[in-house]
Enzyme design. Sequence first.
Site, short mmCIF file in Angstrom:
data_model
loop_
_atom_site.label_atom_id
_atom_site.label_comp_id
_atom_site.label_asym_id
_atom_site.label_seq_id
_atom_site.Cartn_x
_atom_site.Cartn_y
_atom_site.Cartn_z
N ASP A 106 -6.84 -12.64 -6.57
CA ASP A 106 -6.22 -13.66 -5.71
C ASP A 106 -7.14 -14.87 -5.60
OD1 ASP A 106 -5.14 -15.20 -3.63
OD2 ASP A 106 -4.51 -13.45 -2.49
N SER A 165 -0.04 -14.17 3.56
CA SER A 165 -1.05 -15.22 3.39
C SER A 165 -1.59 -15.67 4.75
CB SER A 165 -0.45 -16.39 2.60
OG SER A 165 -1.42 -17.35 2.28
N HIS A 205 -1.90 -14.81 -5.94
CA HIS A 205 -1.62 -15.05 -4.53
C HIS A 205 -0.12 -15.10 -4.30
CE1 HIS A 205 -2.63 -16.29 -0.47
NE2 HIS A 205 -1.71 -17.25 -0.55
#
Length: 414
Positions: free
Chosen positions: A350, A224, A379
Amino acid sequence: MGNTMTLFDSLTNGTINCNNWSLLVAAAVIPTFFVYYFCVVVKKPQLVGKDRKFRQFLVTYCPVLTRKYYPTFWCYTARANTIVKALLSLTKSNHLLKYRRESIVTVDGGEIVLDWLDNDVGDNSNSQGASSNSALYHDKRTRPTVIILPGMTGDANQGYIMEAVDDITKLGYRSVVVNYRGCGGSKLKTPRYYCGANTDDFNSAMCHIKMKYPESPLMAIGISFGGMILMNYLAKSGKNSGLIAAMVASTIWNVFKTTESLETSINYILFNKMLTNKLLDDVKSNREMFAQNFDVDYILQCKQIRDFDERVTCQMFGYNDVNHFYKEASTFYKLKKIKIPVLCVQATDDPFSPCDALPLQEAEKYPNIIFAVTSHGGHIGFCEGLLPRNKSYLDRVVHQYVKAVFQYSSELDR
């Protein structure tokens, strides 16, 4: 048989009651759902990139990337996959790893905390009761090391980080998690936080790690927000990164698109507000430091990440405005600067990095980059199995890719 005949008789007689309607609807909906699931949801990841040599390396040594991904059927949608995985990760807090903590001081007097899992032979700190192959790498000096960067406000005790460390430990390698300033239970030592465009702190961590283990082969994983920092570092350092390969997952590529997505009503409620509150918690716990340069009460009025970036990040790191910062932080157009092999794992659904934010066309232009794009996964979700409490699809990719990089690194030589 009785229920079937009752339903059949009711249909022919035109006397369907509520219970029979329920059976009829279920008989139609359930098969339809599973036809949709197996025909539309379940797919192989799409491998995108110009580098044929790297692609063949992945196909040969990471077979998980050539097989279909079966998301957990009851939470396969983007937000459900993301939330379920996050909630399951909270249960990992009862099984924290026994890291060796080390603090390093930056040139401005700040502090970065490194959490090591050395994986020495006979080390009881090994992960969650997992067996380790550390005997294969008994020499600390040459034991391969994986450097991990967590997501925004994350640290070494996040569930998805511990899963990665667990896999790395089983393979016999050393792990080190780079915690950002003010994270992982540490306090700010200077009035400086962290941001996705600035790689000074990670560069300091890399220098320290290379100095500590100069003979150890190194690779890095960024997840991320951590992937954004890692990609920015690789774009700036080029051939001098000190890494033989890297991997990023659920990464932010276009900060403008990410911000736009996170400000939609549902994503704001589920994700944006939560992350903003975590950032503000860090401000509260380091109030004296922030108060040296900022109006803390004004910062604490932030409602979303964009507000925080406008009131803190831009001023702290010298950006003209939030657009200037987001442009510098975005790695969408920086792929041409990457000089080592990087596997990028993304889901098209996502909510943090939507499909149109992925630089897939750019990846077709330059070497060293391969995207593995799943049709679902959310995600940092990638749940699979009926009860997705164990390893995720992403965890399996990490395991195979890390093993391949260290065992067959000669095949990655440029």
